[in-house]
Design a protein around this motif. Structure first.
Motif, short mmCIF file in Angstrom:
data_model
loop_
_atom_site.label_atom_id
_atom_site.label_comp_id
_atom_site.label_asym_id
_atom_site.label_seq_id
_atom_site.Cartn_x
_atom_site.Cartn_y
_atom_site.Cartn_z
N THR A 1 1.25 18.08 3.73
CA THR A 1 1.23 16.81 3.00
C THR A 1 1.78 15.68 3.86
OG1 THR A 1 3.43 17.20 2.06
CG2 THR A 1 1.54 18.01 0.80
N GLY A 2 1.53 14.46 3.44
CA GLY A 2 2.04 13.28 4.11
C GLY A 2 2.02 12.09 3.18
N GLY A 3 2.61 11.00 3.61
CA GLY A 3 2.64 9.80 2.78
C GLY A 3 2.89 8.56 3.61
N GLU A 4 2.69 7.41 2.99
CA GLU A 4 2.91 6.14 3.66
C GLU A 4 3.27 5.07 2.65
OE1 GLU A 4 -0.73 4.86 5.50
OE2 GLU A 4 -1.91 5.13 3.68
N GLU A 5 3.98 4.06 3.13
CA GLU A 5 4.27 2.88 2.33
C GLU A 5 4.33 1.69 3.27
OE1 GLU A 5 7.02 1.33 -1.38
OE2 GLU A 5 7.74 3.01 -0.16
N GLU A 6 3.45 0.72 3.06
CA GLU A 6 3.34 -0.45 3.92
C GLU A 6 3.36 -1.71 3.08
OE1 GLU A 6 -0.30 0.14 5.98
OE2 GLU A 6 0.45 1.81 7.21
N PHE A 7 4.00 -2.75 3.60
CA PHE A 7 4.13 -4.02 2.90
C PHE A 7 3.46 -5.12 3.71
CE2 PHE A 7 7.50 -1.25 1.66
CZ PHE A 7 7.79 -1.53 0.34
N GLY A 8 2.79 -6.03 3.01
CA GLY A 8 2.16 -7.16 3.66
C GLY A 8 2.55 -8.45 2.98
N ALA A 9 2.62 -9.52 3.74
CA ALA A 9 2.93 -10.84 3.19
C ALA A 9 2.19 -11.89 4.01
CB ALA A 9 4.43 -11.11 3.21
N HIS A 10 1.66 -12.91 3.31
CA HIS A 10 0.96 -14.01 3.95
C HIS A 10 -0.26 -13.53 4.76
CE1 HIS A 10 5.23 -14.51 3.54
NE2 HIS A 10 5.49 -14.28 4.81
N GLY A 11 -0.86 -12.40 4.35
CA GLY A 11 -2.06 -11.93 5.01
C GLY A 11 -1.82 -11.14 6.28
N ARG A 12 -0.60 -10.67 6.53
CA ARG A 12 -0.33 -9.88 7.72
C ARG A 12 0.72 -8.82 7.42
NH1 ARG A 12 3.34 -13.67 11.69
NH2 ARG A 12 4.56 -14.73 10.10
N ASP A 13 0.84 -7.84 8.33
CA ASP A 13 1.83 -6.77 8.16
C ASP A 13 3.23 -7.36 8.08
OD1 ASP A 13 -0.19 -4.95 8.27
OD2 ASP A 13 0.09 -4.45 10.39
N PHE A 14 4.07 -6.77 7.20
CA PHE A 14 5.40 -7.31 6.96
C PHE A 14 6.48 -6.28 7.29
CE2 PHE A 14 8.75 -8.99 4.01
CZ PHE A 14 8.88 -10.23 4.62
N LEU A 15 6.48 -5.14 6.61
CA LEU A 15 7.37 -4.04 6.95
C LEU A 15 6.78 -2.73 6.45
CD1 LEU A 15 9.06 -3.22 4.14
CD2 LEU A 15 10.39 -5.21 4.74
N LYS B 1 0.87 -1.18 0.00
CA LYS B 1 0.00 0.00 0.00
C LYS B 1 0.90 1.22 0.00
CE LYS B 1 -3.40 2.57 2.73
NZ LYS B 1 -4.14 2.63 4.02
N PHE B 2 0.77 2.02 -1.04
CA PHE B 2 1.61 3.21 -1.20
C PHE B 2 0.71 4.39 -1.47
CE2 PHE B 2 3.33 6.11 -4.38
CZ PHE B 2 4.45 6.60 -3.72
N GLY B 3 0.92 5.52 -0.78
CA GLY B 3 0.05 6.65 -1.03
C GLY B 3 0.52 7.93 -0.39
N CYS B 4 -0.21 8.99 -0.70
CA CYS B 4 0.11 10.31 -0.17
C CYS B 4 -1.18 11.10 -0.06
CB CYS B 4 1.11 11.04 -1.06
SG CYS B 4 0.53 11.29 -2.77
N TRP B 5 -1.12 12.23 0.66
CA TRP B 5 -2.30 13.04 0.85
C TRP B 5 -1.93 14.51 1.02
CZ3 TRP B 5 -0.75 9.15 4.19
CH2 TRP B 5 -0.16 9.57 5.39
N ILE B 6 -2.93 15.36 0.73
CA ILE B 6 -2.81 16.80 0.93
C ILE B 6 -3.96 17.20 1.85
CG2 ILE B 6 -2.80 19.08 -0.15
CD1 ILE B 6 -1.91 17.74 -2.74
N ASN B 7 -3.63 17.83 2.97
CA ASN B 7 -4.64 18.27 3.92
C ASN B 7 -5.22 19.61 3.52
OD1 ASN B 7 -4.23 15.99 5.66
ND2 ASN B 7 -2.35 16.97 6.38
N GLU B 8 -6.28 20.02 4.22
CA GLU B 8 -6.95 21.28 3.91
C GLU B 8 -6.01 22.47 4.08
OE1 GLU B 8 -10.78 21.85 5.72
OE2 GLU B 8 -11.21 19.72 5.68
N ASP B 9 -5.04 22.37 5.00
CA ASP B 9 -4.10 23.47 5.20
C ASP B 9 -2.89 23.37 4.27
OD1 ASP B 9 -2.76 21.31 6.24
OD2 ASP B 9 -2.50 22.13 8.26
N ASN B 10 -2.97 22.49 3.26
CA ASN B 10 -1.92 22.27 2.25
C ASN B 10 -0.69 21.53 2.80
OD1 ASN B 10 -3.40 23.32 0.18
ND2 ASN B 10 -1.86 24.80 -0.46
#
Length: 313
Positions: A128-142, A117-126
Motif C-alpha cells: 500500500t501507499g498514500g499521498e497528500e499534496e497541497f496547492g495554492a494560487h495554481g501551483r504546488d504549495f506543500l 489532493k489526498f489518496g491511497c492505493w493498493i498494489n497487485e502484491d497487496n
C-alpha cells in the motif's frame, strides 16, 4: 483535534476486510476551495472522491451533504457515511479558514484557490501507499513527505505553515493515520461491496480516421476506448515498421462505467503508397498486440473480426 481523530478511528472500526487483489486500485479525494476577497460571499468548498479514476462521492458546501454517485455505495454501513460527512465538514471549515490566512502574492487579488489532493492505493502484491499534496494560487504549495513523515514546503510562502504544522504532533499524527490506515480501510471496504467490477482485463475497441489538411498533410486520429485496466500503449506506424511520434495525445480518461479511453493523433504527408496503422498494446491482448490499419480501403482488424469501411483522408 481529538474529535476528528475519534471519527477516523470510528470509520476504521466500521471497515474490516481481508482481500487479495488481482489488480491495483486507488482512492483519491480532491478538495477545492475558492474565495474572492472583493466579494462578501464566504469561500466555497467542493470535495470529490474517485475510485480508480471514476467519481463516486461528492460533497458541495451548498448543502453540506455527502452525495453518493453510484448505487453500490448504499451497501456501506450507514455510520461510515455519518462519520465521513462530519469529517468533510471539519476539513471544509479548516480549508476555508486557511485560504483566508495564506500569505498570497501581490498579483492574486481577484480569486484565491486552495487545493488538496489526498489518496491511497493498493498494489497487485497487496502493498500500500498514500499521498497528500497541497496547492495554492495554481501551483504546488506543500506536501506530506512519505519518508520524513512530516510536511515539506514546495513554495517559499509555505515554509512558515509547514513549520507550524510539524510543531504540532497531533496534526502530523492525524494526517498520517488518515492517509496510511483509514484511507486504505475505506478503499478495501468500497471494493468489497462494488458490484460493477470488471474482470482483470477488458479488451479495447479502436476507431481510426483521417482528415486532409492544408499544406499537403493529413491528420490521423486513433481512438482507443472501453478498456480496463488503464495502462495502455498506443502509437501510429508507417508501413508497419516506422513509429510516428504523436503530436497530440489525450490523457487516459475514465468512463462512468469504469473503462478508459485515449486518443492519439499525428500529421503525415498526403501521398500515395504509404500505409498507416494504429498499434495498441494492452494487458487484455495477452501476447498479441492489436493493429488497426488505415489504408486504401481502411481496414479495421481485431483478431478474427473484420469490418471494411472507406474513409477519404
Amino acid at each position: 483535534m481529538g474529535s476528528i481523530l475519534g471519527l477516523l478511528i470510528l470509520l476504521e472500526g466500521l471497515l474490516s476486510s481481508s482481500l487479495v487483489y488481482a489488480d491495483s486500485h486507488r482512492l483519491n479525494f480532491y478538495f477545492s476551495t475558492i474565495w474572492s476577497p472583493k466579494e462578501s460571499t464566504p469561500p466555497h468548498t467542493q470535495i470529490i472522491a474517485f475510485l480508480d479514476d471514476v467519481p463516486i462521492i461528492k460533497y458541495p458546501n451548498s448543502n453540506r451533504k455527502l452525495q453518493r454517485l453510484t448505487d453500490w455505495l448504499e451497501n456501506v454501513h450507514p455510520k461510515h457515511w455519518e462519520a465521513l460527512e462530519e469529517s468533510a465538514k471539519y476539513y471544509e471549515q479548516r480549508h476555508q479558514y486557511k485560504i483566508q490566512r495564506l500569505r498570497l502574492p501581490q498579483n492574486y487579488t481577484n480569486l484565491y484557490v486552495y487545493q488538496v489532493k489526498f489518496g491511497c492505493w493498493i498494489n497487485e502484491d497487496n502493498s500500500t501507499g498514500g499521498e497528500e499534496e497541497f496547492g495554492a494560487h495554481g501551483r504546488d504549495f506543500l506536501f506530506l513527505d512519505n519518508e520524513k513523515k512530516k510536511f515539506m514546503a514546495s513554495a517559499d510562502e509555505a515554509m512558515v505553515l509547514a513549520k507550524d504544522w510539524n510543531s504540532r504532533p497531533n496534526t502530523v499524527k492525524r494526517q498520517l493515520y488518515y492517509r496510511d490506515k483509514a484511507c486504505i480501510q475505506w478503499l478495501q471496504d468500497y471494493l468489497l461491496v462494488k458490484t460493477d467490477n470488471f474482470s482483470k482485463n477488458v479488451r479495447p475497441e479502436v476507431k481510426v480516421w483521417g482528415r486532409r489538411q492544408s499544406g499537403g498533410v493529413t491528420r490521423l486520429h486513433c481512438l482507443v476506448y472501453g478498456f480496463h485496466p488503464g495502462p495502455v500503449d498506443v502509437k501510429w506506424m508507417r508501413n508497419g515498421t516506422d513509429h510516428i511520434p504523436s503530436d497530440e495525445m489525450t490523457p487516459i480518461l475514465p468512463h462512468p462505467d469504469g473503462t478508459y479511453q485515449i486518443r492519439v493523433s499525428v500529421e503525415v504527408p498526403t501521398r500515395e503508397g504509404d500505409t498507416y496503422s494504429c498499434h495498441v498494446d494492452h494487458s487484455s491482448l495477452e501476447d498479441e498486440a492489436l493493429s488497426v490499419n488505415l489504408g486504401k480501403y481502411r481496414q479495421f482488424k481485431i483478431r478474427c473480426q473484420c469490418v471494411i469501411i472507406c474513409l477519404q483522408c
